[in-house]
Write a protein that holds these residues in place. Structure first.
Motif, mmCIF file in Angstrom:
data_model
loop_
_atom_site.group_PDB
_atom_site.id
_atom_site.type_symbol
_atom_site.label_atom_id
_atom_site.label_comp_id
_atom_site.label_asym_id
_atom_site.label_seq_id
_atom_site.Cartn_x
_atom_site.Cartn_y
_atom_site.Cartn_z
ATOM 1 N N ARG A 169 -9.936 -26.846 -6.844
ATOM 2 C CA ARG A 169 -11.028 -26.062 -6.273
ATOM 3 C C ARG A 169 -10.500 -24.848 -5.502
ATOM 4 O O ARG A 169 -10.981 -23.727 -5.678
ATOM 5 N N SER A 192 -10.805 -20.908 -6.627
ATOM 6 C CA SER A 192 -11.499 -20.007 -5.720
ATOM 7 C C SER A 192 -10.639 -18.806 -5.350
ATOM 8 O O SER A 192 -11.095 -17.657 -5.378
ATOM 9 N N GLY A 221 -15.227 -16.456 -13.366
ATOM 10 C CA GLY A 221 -15.255 -17.856 -12.986
ATOM 11 C C GLY A 221 -15.362 -18.758 -14.195
ATOM 12 O O GLY A 221 -15.706 -18.312 -15.295
ATOM 13 N N SER A 227 -20.667 -19.720 -7.181
ATOM 14 C CA SER A 227 -19.311 -19.343 -6.757
ATOM 15 C C SER A 227 -19.033 -17.858 -6.944
ATOM 16 O O SER A 227 -17.954 -17.369 -6.609
#
Length: 307
Positions: A31, A35, A83, A103
């Motif tokens: 994660r 990110s 993403g 996101s």
């Protein structure tokens, strides 16, 4: 994460061996990794439109023996990856597309998707995020298509645009007709305009003609037919400039990596490498990889060290 060698940042002799790379990547917290990489890339695109689509990795398998399927987002035009997220299968994209777009900062952007996601609920969700959409409507929305057919869009259109292309042994003509002031009984509250795209393809060798038409809806109130035709075609950026490059240049469909989060991690790395190259103006991905491997592109090595 990746540090340049003393002579050339991309020099092949500065790379650790495969087992070291596997051990290091196996300890990555996915994660945070995901990110940071996409946050770093996100400011490099000026595109206002975003395509979202999924791809199945043919050779990879998860712990249950199922093929890996990943949903990706990419900007139109400059094809900057924004993403990605793993999903169980094509149908489960519906559950994962909202977390993926959460996101990404999609405020003020135009989101294009395939017909699977062309629903009232998803349209309302996008508008709640201050984003717009261009939705195609196909067989999975039969009742809505029947209502769109009742509009007689072609006869009642106020804007029309066409394109013609030649390539791959055929000649394609696409024409989009656009209609506004939609009736309440269409029952798609966020839609401002409806359109129909007619496509005619002529196979040069045989002379065979194929015709098809696709209905669609958009929340864009002031867009004309030319812009909507551009956005419709721009959606295929995700196929032509992401999935195709990952297959042909990175040989993705032959990759047998299958344990844990490695398949998703490798997709993220391929996307970010493509994004880095484009960010630095290197649009020929295969050529740039060769230059990097042979130590001819030290500038890219500096940016790898900043990831």
């Amino acid at each position: 994460m990746l540090s340049p060698g003393p002579n050339s940042a991309c020099s092949a002799d500065s790379f650790p061996d495969e087992s070291t790379v596997r051990k290091a990547l196996g300890k990555v917290e996915m994660r945070a990794f995901h990110s940071q990489l996409y946050d770093w890339l996100s400011g490099s695109s000026g595109s206002k439109s975003l395509a979202v689509d999924g791809k199945t990795l043919k050779a990879s398998r998860d712990g249950n023996g199922r093929q890996i399927h990943v949903l990706s987002a990419i900007t139109h035009g400059d094809a900057q990856p924004m993403g990605d997220t793993p999903v169980d299968h094509k149908g489960s994209e519906i559950d994962e597309i909202r977390p993926l777009l959460d996101s990404i900062d999609i405020r003020g952007k135009i989101v294009t998707v395939d017909a699977l996601h062309s629903t009232k609920d998803f349209a309302a969700w996008l508008k709640g995020k201050e984003a717009d959409y261009v939705f195609p409507m196909k067989g999975n929305r039969k009742k809505l298509i029947d209502r769109l057919d009742m509009l007689n869009i072609k006869e009642n259109s106020y804007s029309k645009a066409s394109t013609q292309d030649r390539g791959h042994g055929r000649e394609d003509k696409r024409t989009l007709y656009l209609m506004k002031e939609l009736p309440f009984w269409l029952n798609f509250p966020t839609a401002e305009q409806a359109f129909i795209i007619e496509r005619e393809s002529i196979i040069k060798k045989s002379g065979k003609v194929r015709r098809e038409q696709v209905y669609g809806l958009t929340s864009l109130k002031d867009a004309d037919a030319a812009l909507l035709l551009q956005l419709n075609r721009g959606h295929w950026t995700v196929e032509n400039k992401m999935f195709y490059v990952r297959d042909v240049t990175f040989n993705e469909d032959r990759s047998s990596i299958r344990s844990g989060s490695f398949p998703h991690l490798m997709i993220t790395l391929r996307n970010v490498i493509m994004g880095l190259f484009k960010k630095k103006g290197r649009l020929q991905i295969a050529k740039t990889i060769r230059s990097c491997l042979y130590g001819k592109d030290t500038d890219l090595g500096y940016h790898f060290s900043k990831i």
